[in-house]
Design a protein around this motif. Structure first.
Motif, PDB file in Angstrom:
ATOM      1  N   LEU B  82       0.820  -1.212   0.000  1.00  0.00           N
ATOM      2  CA  LEU B  82       0.000   0.000   0.000  1.00  0.00           C
ATOM      3  C   LEU B  82       0.853   1.261   0.000  1.00  0.00           C
ATOM      4  O   LEU B  82       0.389   2.328  -0.404  1.00  0.00           O
ATOM      5  CB  LEU B  82      -0.945  -0.010   1.207  1.00  0.00           C
ATOM      6  CG  LEU B  82      -2.024  -1.098   1.151  1.00  0.00           C
ATOM      7  CD1 LEU B  82      -2.858  -1.089   2.430  1.00  0.00           C
ATOM      8  CD2 LEU B  82      -2.928  -0.924  -0.066  1.00  0.00           C
ATOM      9  N   ASP B  83       2.098   1.129   0.457  1.00  0.00           N
ATOM     10  CA  ASP B  83       2.997   2.293   0.413  1.00  0.00           C
ATOM     11  C   ASP B  83       3.220   2.772  -1.020  1.00  0.00           C
ATOM     12  O   ASP B  83       3.585   3.929  -1.230  1.00  0.00           O
ATOM     13  CB  ASP B  83       4.335   1.952   1.073  1.00  0.00           C
ATOM     14  CG  ASP B  83       5.012   0.753   0.421  1.00  0.00           C
ATOM     15  OD1 ASP B  83       4.335  -0.258   0.159  1.00  0.00           O
ATOM     16  OD2 ASP B  83       6.234   0.831   0.159  1.00  0.00           O
ATOM     17  N   LEU B  84       2.988   1.891  -1.994  1.00  0.00           N
ATOM     18  CA  LEU B  84       3.168   2.265  -3.393  1.00  0.00           C
ATOM     19  C   LEU B  84       1.854   2.689  -4.041  1.00  0.00           C
ATOM     20  O   LEU B  84       1.832   3.069  -5.210  1.00  0.00           O
ATOM     21  CB  LEU B  84       3.750   1.084  -4.179  1.00  0.00           C
ATOM     22  CG  LEU B  84       5.074   0.512  -3.669  1.00  0.00           C
ATOM     23  CD1 LEU B  84       5.458  -0.720  -4.480  1.00  0.00           C
ATOM     24  CD2 LEU B  84       6.174   1.566  -3.727  1.00  0.00           C
ATOM     25  N   PRO B  88      -1.468   5.485   0.573  1.00  0.00           N
ATOM     26  CA  PRO B  88      -0.439   4.898   1.443  1.00  0.00           C
ATOM     27  C   PRO B  88      -0.736   5.032   2.935  1.00  0.00           C
ATOM     28  O   PRO B  88      -0.200   4.268   3.737  1.00  0.00           O
ATOM     29  CB  PRO B  88       0.823   5.696   1.061  1.00  0.00           C
ATOM     30  CG  PRO B  88       0.322   6.968   0.483  1.00  0.00           C
ATOM     31  CD  PRO B  88      -0.965   6.628  -0.208  1.00  0.00           C
ATOM     32  N   ALA B  89      -1.611   5.983   3.288  1.00  0.00           N
ATOM     33  CA  ALA B  89      -1.883   6.195   4.717  1.00  0.00           C
ATOM     34  C   ALA B  89      -3.102   5.422   5.200  1.00  0.00           C
ATOM     35  O   ALA B  89      -3.445   5.500   6.383  1.00  0.00           O
ATOM     36  CB  ALA B  89      -2.081   7.694   4.970  1.00  0.00           C
ATOM     37  N   ASP B  90      -3.749   4.697   4.300  1.00  0.00           N
ATOM     38  CA  ASP B  90      -4.971   3.981   4.670  1.00  0.00           C
ATOM     39  C   ASP B  90      -4.684   2.486   4.764  1.00  0.00           C
ATOM     40  O   ASP B  90      -4.623   1.795   3.749  1.00  0.00           O
ATOM     41  CB  ASP B  90      -6.059   4.248   3.622  1.00  0.00           C
ATOM     42  CG  ASP B  90      -7.355   3.517   3.932  1.00  0.00           C
ATOM     43  OD1 ASP B  90      -7.423   2.840   4.985  1.00  0.00           O
ATOM     44  OD2 ASP B  90      -8.288   3.617   3.118  1.00  0.00           O
ATOM     45  N   PRO B  91      -4.519   1.967   5.976  1.00  0.00           N
ATOM     46  CA  PRO B  91      -4.157   0.543   6.104  1.00  0.00           C
ATOM     47  C   PRO B  91      -5.260  -0.397   5.630  1.00  0.00           C
ATOM     48  O   PRO B  91      -5.001  -1.583   5.393  1.00  0.00           O
ATOM     49  CB  PRO B  91      -3.893   0.386   7.611  1.00  0.00           C
ATOM     50  CG  PRO B  91      -4.617   1.510   8.262  1.00  0.00           C
ATOM     51  CD  PRO B  91      -4.619   2.644   7.286  1.00  0.00           C
ATOM     52  N   ALA B  92      -6.478   0.120   5.496  1.00  0.00           N
ATOM     53  CA  ALA B  92      -7.586  -0.732   5.057  1.00  0.00           C
ATOM     54  C   ALA B  92      -7.870  -0.571   3.568  1.00  0.00           C
ATOM     55  O   ALA B  92      -8.885  -1.064   3.069  1.00  0.00           O
ATOM     56  CB  ALA B  92      -8.837  -0.405   5.866  1.00  0.00           C
ATOM     57  N   ALA B  93      -6.994   0.096   2.859  1.00  0.00           N
ATOM     58  CA  ALA B  93      -7.277   0.400   1.450  1.00  0.00           C
ATOM     59  C   ALA B  93      -7.475  -0.871   0.619  1.00  0.00           C
ATOM     60  O   ALA B  93      -8.273  -0.877  -0.322  1.00  0.00           O
ATOM     61  CB  ALA B  93      -6.148   1.236   0.867  1.00  0.00           C
ATOM     62  N   ALA B  94      -6.769  -1.917   0.973  1.00  0.00           N
ATOM     63  CA  ALA B  94      -6.895  -3.152   0.189  1.00  0.00           C
ATOM     64  C   ALA B  94      -8.292  -3.739   0.300  1.00  0.00           C
ATOM     65  O   ALA B  94      -8.754  -4.423  -0.618  1.00  0.00           O
ATOM     66  CB  ALA B  94      -5.850  -4.170   0.628  1.00  0.00           C
ATOM     67  N   ASN B  95      -8.959  -3.495   1.415  1.00  0.00           N
ATOM     68  CA  ASN B  95     -10.308  -4.053   1.584  1.00  0.00           C
ATOM     69  C   ASN B  95     -11.273  -3.511   0.532  1.00  0.00           C
ATOM     70  O   ASN B  95     -12.233  -4.178   0.156  1.00  0.00           O
ATOM     71  CB  ASN B  95     -10.849  -3.726   2.987  1.00  0.00           C
ATOM     72  CG  ASN B  95     -10.024  -4.401   4.066  1.00  0.00           C
ATOM     73  OD1 ASN B  95      -9.350  -5.393   3.794  1.00  0.00           O
ATOM     74  ND2 ASN B  95     -10.061  -3.859   5.279  1.00  0.00           N
ATOM     75  N   TRP B  96     -11.024  -2.283   0.107  1.00  0.00           N
ATOM     76  CA  TRP B  96     -11.883  -1.671  -0.917  1.00  0.00           C
ATOM     77  C   TRP B  96     -11.828  -2.456  -2.229  1.00  0.00           C
ATOM     78  O   TRP B  96     -12.809  -2.524  -2.967  1.00  0.00           O
ATOM     79  CB  TRP B  96     -11.415  -0.221  -1.142  1.00  0.00           C
ATOM     80  CG  TRP B  96     -12.141   0.484  -2.244  1.00  0.00           C
ATOM     81  CD1 TRP B  96     -13.348   1.125  -2.169  1.00  0.00           C
ATOM     82  CD2 TRP B  96     -11.710   0.627  -3.609  1.00  0.00           C
ATOM     83  NE1 TRP B  96     -13.689   1.647  -3.392  1.00  0.00           N
ATOM     84  CE2 TRP B  96     -12.711   1.353  -4.297  1.00  0.00           C
ATOM     85  CE3 TRP B  96     -10.577   0.206  -4.313  1.00  0.00           C
ATOM     86  CZ2 TRP B  96     -12.602   1.674  -5.651  1.00  0.00           C
ATOM     87  CZ3 TRP B  96     -10.476   0.523  -5.663  1.00  0.00           C
ATOM     88  CH2 TRP B  96     -11.486   1.248  -6.310  1.00  0.00           C
TER      89      TRP B  96
END
Lengths: 548, 98
Positions: B82-84, B88-96
């Protein structure tokens, strides 16, 4: 290691200049994408999900320290600080800008590297045994022969437009560490009853959507006919391979449909004809190449004893080192599978460190393995502890070679435009699950391989446990396979049954390994127990309604 | 809704058609029902490569591509780094993505 002569360097430099001009013309509109696409692919430049991806060839997986260092520098200078070592013993960069691609190729050319024939329907990078030249169980170093094949296949005008891509592997050891029989041509260098050295040709293997194990078509081709016989194999394929159907175009389909016997008959006929044509390079050329692969100056009188009082170091030595042919030396494997990490990825700093370590501890040489790890082939046993300390400090000392956490995984849907499902998160979850309480060590050798689509870049067909990611009505689904192997006992894994979601596949593997632990006989690997018991009990355990 | 996506020709970066230009953010994408002439014109102008139209839906969280592959692209990076990504600041971004 092989060093370019003037011809090699001129060829690679010319290609860089050509591609620089082609890229300029693409960017100024002189070339359409339709015309440019095959040109960029011939130089290993793909367009993937997020950006352009550049695949760099590492011939038979061998790298000098200078080459490895440049790979690290490219990761910093042109990419986002890391590279991905692949199951074809190559390296890929995931964030390349088109305008930079010619400069990258120029940087590579300065250290005798390129990205030529890492894509397209041509003969790809020749793969080999990562322990070549170091292991005691080989009859001869296979790399001069791999290099000869590399030179023959580079820009070979007859084979640049084959029906499909073509992969050749050369090994010379009793133990197959390179999945030799899962290549289009697998060559094992052998010795006959008269003590002469020759090549056993296995043709028509491969993974992908139709996995096949290559049958033996000629048990002994004299070494001085290696190129001529290879040419005959390719010619028959080029003549009859299916160009009307991409999915039936690989040589494995041709060999299967013709039958190995008829394919062999045609190859022998072509071989007889080609022998009159003087195709084989003079033995002097092979001798010239072989001088580049002479043993390094191994010291004598070195101690064989290793101080194993540090338990973590002792585990790494036991797991990640192998027997070397020279007394006092060991072969060391650097795992690129940290628990919870991304299989095959290494940061620019880690890549440069590996370059330094190869220089300081392994005669300036390293190898990329098809299992996405790095080998230092010639390490003095007395240096292993110092080496391990430096690896440990850099996060490169995971002691997990060939256990269930040493997972082969393709980039999957996180990067690849062909993928149907993500591979990396599944690999991470499995590694974390089995690293807990050191269960991975308890399980012993267990090769787990994950592909994010049917193309099988993650070698799932050859996994003791294989996982295939599929698209099921728009969601990721994972099929479980058991019983594959890419070694001397090559076999293809079989699907257990209905697929699972991401958590379900981890649970299913948990159940399969629990059954193994309950049923295994002394010294049996997971694969051995599976072969002894068959699919039925594993299937029953995996799909049981009872809580695990 | 129908939206258009592709990769920037020079950089390879994922981009979305806003109606007048290309944006790296899927939420800037415009509902576009006649994609073919736009794709042809933009590719001819060398502003985009490999453009194609996809199904998407407008949700309270923003525009959501119908297929997971395009949601991974919209994230701007792999779900495992997610840093890429663009978040990058949203640790749950992958859930989307899922």
């Amino acid at each position: 290691m092989y060093a370019y002569d003037n011809y090699d360097q001129a060829m690679v430099d010319a290609r860089v200049a050509e591609f620089r001009d082609q890229t300029r013309r693409r960017l100024d509109g002189s070339l359409s994408e339709e015309k440019f696409r095959p040109l960029r692919l011939q130089n290993g430049l793909y367009l993937q999900l997020h950006a352009y991806m550049l695949r760099v060839a590492v011939p038979y997986g061998t790298l000098s320290g200078a080459q490895m260092r440049v790979l690290g520098d490219i990761a910093d200078k042109y990419d986002r600080g890391y590279g991905h070592f692949t199951t074809r013993q190559n390296i890929q960069y995931n964030w390349i800008q088109l305008k930079d691609a010619p400069d990258i190729l120029a940087d590579l050319a300065k250290v005798e590297m390129h990205a030529i024939q890492t894509s397209g329907n041509c003969i790809r990078n020749i793969s080999s045994d990562q322990y070549a030249g170091a292991t005691a169980d080989e009859i001869i170093d296979p790399r001069p022969y791999a290099e000869l094949l590399r030179q023959w296949s580079s820009f070979h005008p007859e084979f640049l437009h084959l029906p499909r891509k073509f992969k050749i592997c050369v090994i010379a050891a009793e133990t197959d560490r390179a999945a030799m029989r899962l290549h289009d041509i697998g060559i094992r260098i052998v010795r006959n009853d008269a003590g002469e050295i020759g090549c056993a040709f296995y043709v028509g293997g491969g993974m992908g959507r139709t996995p096949m194990i290559a049958p033996l078509i000629n048990a002994f081709v004299p070494l001085d006919h290696l190129i001529t016989y290879s040419e005959a194999c390719l010619r028959v394929y080029n003549r009859h391979g299916r160009r009307d159907n991409k999915y039936k175009a690989r040589i494995k389909i041709l060999v299967h449909e013709l039958g190995a016997e008829e394919y062999t008959r045609q190859v022998e006929e072509e071989f007889a004809h080609l022998q009159t044509q003087g195709l084989e390079p003079p033995l002097a050329e092979l001798a010239r190449i072989a001088t580049h692969f002479a043993d390094p100056a191994f010291e004598t009188g070195l101690p064989d004893e290793i101080d194993l009082t540090n338990p973590q170091f002792a585990k790494w030595v036991k797991t990640n080192t192998a027997t070397h042919k020279a007394p006092g030396y060991a072969i060391a494997t650097i795992s690129l599978k940290p628990i919870g990490g991304i299989p095959g990825d290494a940061s620019a700093d880690q890549i440069r460190l590996m370059a330094d370590l190869s220089r300081d501890y392994s005669f300036d040489e390293s190898r990329v393995t098809h299992a996405q790890n790095i080998v230092l082939p010639h390490v003095r046993k007395q240096d292993l502890y110092a080496l391990w300390q430096k690896l440990e400090a850099a996060g490169l000392a995971t002691a997990n070679l060939d256990d269930i956490t040493d997972i082969i995984a393709c980039p999957g849907l996180d990067y690849c435009s062909l993928a149907n499902a993500r591979s990396i998160p599944v690999a991470q979850k499995i590694a974390e699950r089995f690293a807990a309480n050191d269960r991975a060590t308890l399980l012993g050798e267990l090769k787990l391989k994950i592909s994010g689509c049917i193309n099988a870049c993650g070698h799932h067909h050859a996994g003791h446990i294989g996982i295939l990611g599929v698209d099921r009505k728009g969601t990721e689904n994972y099929q479980l396979l058991l019983g594959g192997s890419e070694g001397a006992d090559t076999s293809l894994a079989q699907i257990t049954g209905p697929g699972f979601d991401e958590d379900g596949i981890v649970e299913a593997i948990d159940r399969a390994t629990n059954l193994y632990l309950a049923e295994r006989a002394p010294d049996e690997r997971f694969l051995d127990t599976y072969r002894r018991l068959g699919m039925a009990p594993f299937k029953a355990a995996i799909y049981s309604k009872e809580p695990a | 809704m129908k939206i258009i996506t592709g990769n920037d020709l020079a950089t390879g970066a994922v981009v979305w058609w806003t109606g007048t230009e290309w944006s790296p953010h899927v939420d800037d994408a415009a509902d576009t029902h006649d994609a073919a002439p736009i794709i042809a014109a933009e590719e001819a102008a060398r502003r985009v490569n490999g453009a194609y139209a996809i199904d998407a839906s407008q949700t309270p969280e923003g525009i959501r591509p119908a297929h997971i592959k395009d949601r991974v692209r919209a994230l701007g990076g792999p779900t495992v780094r997610l840093d890429l990504s663009l978040k990058p600041a949203d640790p749950a971004a992958a859930n989307w993505v899922l």
